[in-house]
Design a protein around this motif. Structure first.
Motif, mmCIF file in Angstrom:
data_model
loop_
_atom_site.group_PDB
_atom_site.id
_atom_site.type_symbol
_atom_site.label_atom_id
_atom_site.label_comp_id
_atom_site.label_asym_id
_atom_site.label_seq_id
_atom_site.Cartn_x
_atom_site.Cartn_y
_atom_site.Cartn_z
ATOM 1 N N PHE A 40 0.847 -1.188 0.000
ATOM 2 C CA PHE A 40 0.000 0.000 0.000
ATOM 3 C C PHE A 40 0.889 1.247 0.000
ATOM 4 C CE2 PHE A 40 -4.243 1.365 2.136
ATOM 5 C CZ PHE A 40 -4.095 2.662 1.680
ATOM 6 N N GLN A 181 -0.635 -0.104 9.550
ATOM 7 C CA GLN A 181 -0.431 1.269 9.063
ATOM 8 C C GLN A 181 1.048 1.654 9.152
ATOM 9 O OE1 GLN A 181 -2.254 3.390 7.524
ATOM 10 N NE2 GLN A 181 -1.167 5.338 7.796
ATOM 11 N N THR A 185 3.436 3.183 6.214
ATOM 12 C CA THR A 185 4.348 4.342 6.267
ATOM 13 C C THR A 185 5.774 3.914 5.903
ATOM 14 O OG1 THR A 185 4.875 4.076 8.616
ATOM 15 C CG2 THR A 185 2.986 5.433 8.099
HETATM 16 O O1 LIG Z 1 0.573 7.352 6.081
HETATM 17 C C1 LIG Z 1 -0.094 7.909 5.006
HETATM 18 C C2 LIG Z 1 -0.786 6.868 4.203
HETATM 19 O O2 LIG Z 1 -1.769 6.265 4.980
HETATM 20 C C3 LIG Z 1 -2.948 6.121 4.219
HETATM 21 O O3 LIG Z 1 -3.838 7.137 4.558
HETATM 22 C C4 LIG Z 1 -3.552 4.774 4.469
HETATM 23 O O4 LIG Z 1 -3.877 4.615 5.802
HETATM 24 C C5 LIG Z 1 -2.522 6.300 2.804
HETATM 25 O O5 LIG Z 1 -3.554 6.660 1.927
HETATM 26 C C6 LIG Z 1 -1.481 7.343 2.970
HETATM 27 O O6 LIG Z 1 -0.670 7.426 1.857
#
Ligand SMILES: OC[C@H]1O[C@](O)(CO)[C@@H](O)[C@@H]1O
Length: 553
Positions: A40, A181, A185
């Motif tokens: 992600f 999360q 990051t």
């Molecule tokens: O930490 C920032 C990141 O976290 C998010 O909001 C997902 O939780 C992504 O969309 C963003 O790029």
């Protein structure tokens, strides 16, 4: 299932059920699953830097660049950029793919299981990477690759969350989901480091290296998942109790005949049976409709859970965080006084990484709701400061170095607030708020909501801040918009988010049926729920225990 005893199921779970001690294995298992967040983050992170790469820009605009002087040839440096429409398309198409991937993932995860769905996601993702790598200057091929990679990321991001929420021990569930999360990051940071190292290469390696590295993530996660156990809750859904016992004992690190395993399984099964009675699964469409049944304010329905999950993710994106991570490099370039915007982007991503672990502690100690409320307040204040300083002294034509430094400092503080609150807590609430029969769909819808709003931000922000004809040229004033949207996030957290700290997923389920919105602030467990949880045993309602957090309500 040879060698696994058939498990006797009690009708209700013991109210004072003690959870199995959390073993190192349980931690490692969740930590490995959280690794899925890398996809992600990495996919979100590399695009911003690549859009600012001289080689990439020359390929798609035809403007030549002098690597000796670090200046474009024949045009003003601020005009050396891809058109907003190309930036917008290349960035946002990923979220389009992830949106559909996340929606489909729920069905696949219910049909095949959580683990196979993540493995399929890894394979689809690799196909997308191959297409991206194959493109030299064909926008269409590149965009197609991003779309397919996005489908894979959608599969992975929705299913990992589901898996983690289902296998994590309740006391650390919040912190463990927050580690997902954290991996997001880390992915953004890794992407920025790689992009920083290759940004000034004069050749296709400048962007092919950042893209190619992604195969490594797919390989690690895909292979690792072959050895992880399936979610015991998935087996319960399928009626495979022996398999559920086996995998529950694996994820808890306890013998299959231990009291811990018996009690926890009894709670999961009893709650699932209860939910199946009240959620009609008449047909495929009917089961989707179940996510939208009921009243927003009271009763058993799932509508408010879906609104809670999808709304959390919408508000998380509307805080404007991806403005920084998608367009930070080009925004800092446009401020005029910054010589190395890639470096500033790297700093912002580093702040994002080091701030996220604050939530591991705070989420279990302070709870989900207070974190969301304080995070929103922090973001409102810092964004308004950035906006005011920006419009008065931070514009490129003013060239006030101190103003630009102040803006960057407050952008970093804003990122701290996001990363320690809304970033992780958004996912924790989504992982926790749905009952088992619709959990995969609910998590899918919520994850899709995240990507939908992510996509909207990616599409419109280049036009909001761009300085070419047809763009609004808002510049730093765009922070007034993000700050105002954070006021909505604050209201959302205050009025709609109930506290779920310290409860099992089954207890949360009971609470969600019982909570009522109160004028004086937020949804609260009703007296009945508090009584059931804390004082009186209610054998007519399965899946209840005695959470410390509600014993005094
Ligand atoms: O930490 C920032 C990141 O976290 C998010 O909001 C997902 O939780 C992504 O969309 C963003 O790029």
């Amino acid at each position: 299932m040879v060698g696994v005893a058939v498990f006797p199921i009690a009708g209700t779970a013991d109210l004072s059920r003690v959870e199995a001690p959390v073993t190192l294995k349980a931690y490692l298992l969740c930590a490995f699953a959280a690794f899925g967040g890398i996809f992600f983050g990495y996919d979100t992170g590399w695009m911003s830097g690549v859009l600012g790469m001289p080689y990439f820009i020359t390929q798609y605009t035809g403007i030549q660049y002098d690597y000796e002087t670090g200046q474009p040839i024949g045009v003003d440096p601020t005009a050396f950029a891809l058109p907003s429409s190309t930036k917008s398309l290349m960035t946002s198409i990923l979220s389009c793919g992830t949106f559909f991937g996340a929606l489909i993932a729920g069905d696949v995860a219910d049909f095949l299981g959580r683990r196979p769905t993540i493995i399929i996601g890894c394979a689809v993702f690799c196909v997308g990477c191959i297409l991206e790598m194959a493109s030299t200057n064909q926008v269409a091929l590149f965009v197609m690759g991003r779309l397919v990679a996005g489908l894979g990321v959608g599969f992975i991001s929705a299913t990992i969350l589901l898996y983690m929420a289902e296998v994590a021990p309740r006391r650390f569930r919040g912190a463990l989901i927050a580690s997902y999360q954290f991996c997001v990051t880390l992915g953004i940071l890794l992407a920025n480091c790689v992009v920083y190292a290759t940004a000034n290469n004069n050749g296709t390696s400048s962007y092919r290296i950042p893209v190619g590295i992604q195969f490594l993530w797919a390989l690690i996660l895909g292979i690792g998942l072959f050895v992880l156990p399936e979610s015991p809750r998935f087996h319960v859904m399928k009626g495979k109790i022996n398999a559920a016992v086996r995998d529950l004992s694996l994820v808890r690190g306890q013998p299959i005949d231990s009291e811990y395993i018996k009690d926890e399984l009894a709670e999961i099964v009893a709650n699932h049976e209860y939910e199946m009675q009240i959620i009609p699964q008449t047909s495929y469409i009917g089961s989707w409709m179940a996510c939208f049944q009921g009243s927003l304010f009271k009763g058993n329905g799932n509508l408010r859970r879906t609104i809670l999950g999808a709304g959390m993710q919408m508000m998380q994106q509307l805080t404007g965080i991806n403005f920084i991570f998608y367009f930070g490099t080009t925004f800092f370039q446009q401020l005029g006084t910054i010589h190395n915007p890639f470096f500033i982007s790297l700093v912002t991503t580093l702040v994002n990484v080091v701030s996220t672990p604050v939530s591991f502690w705070a989420i279990e100690y302070l709870g989900r709701r207070p974190l969301l409320i304080w995070g929103a307040i922090g973001m409102i204040v810092t964004q308004l400061i950035v906006a005011v300083v920006g419009v008065t002294a931070g514009r490129a034509d003013v060239h006030d170095d101190n103003a630009v430094k102040t803006m960057i400092a407050f952008i970093c503080i804003y990122i701290f607030f996001f990363a320690s609150t809304w970033g992780p807590v958004g996912w924790v609430v989504v992982g926790e708020c749905f009952p088992l029969p619709i959990r995969s769909r609910g998590v899918g819808i919520s994850t899709a909501s995240n990507w939908f709003w992510n996509c909207i931000i990616a599409v419109i922000t280049p036009y909001m801040v761009g300085n070419e004809p047809g763009s609004a040229d808002l510049g730093p004033a765009v922070f007034f918009i993000w700050g105002s949207l954070c006021v909505l996030s604050l209201a959302f957290a205050y009025f709609l988010v109930p506290e779920m700290k310290g409860l099992t997923l089954e207890q949360i389920n009971v609470m969600m049926e019982e909570t009522t919105p109160r004028k004086s602030g937020g949804w609260r467990p009703t007296r009945t729920f508090a009584t059931q949880m804390g004082r009186v045993r209610d054998d007519s309602r399965p899946g209840t225990g005695k959470p410390e957090s509600l014993a005094t309500v």
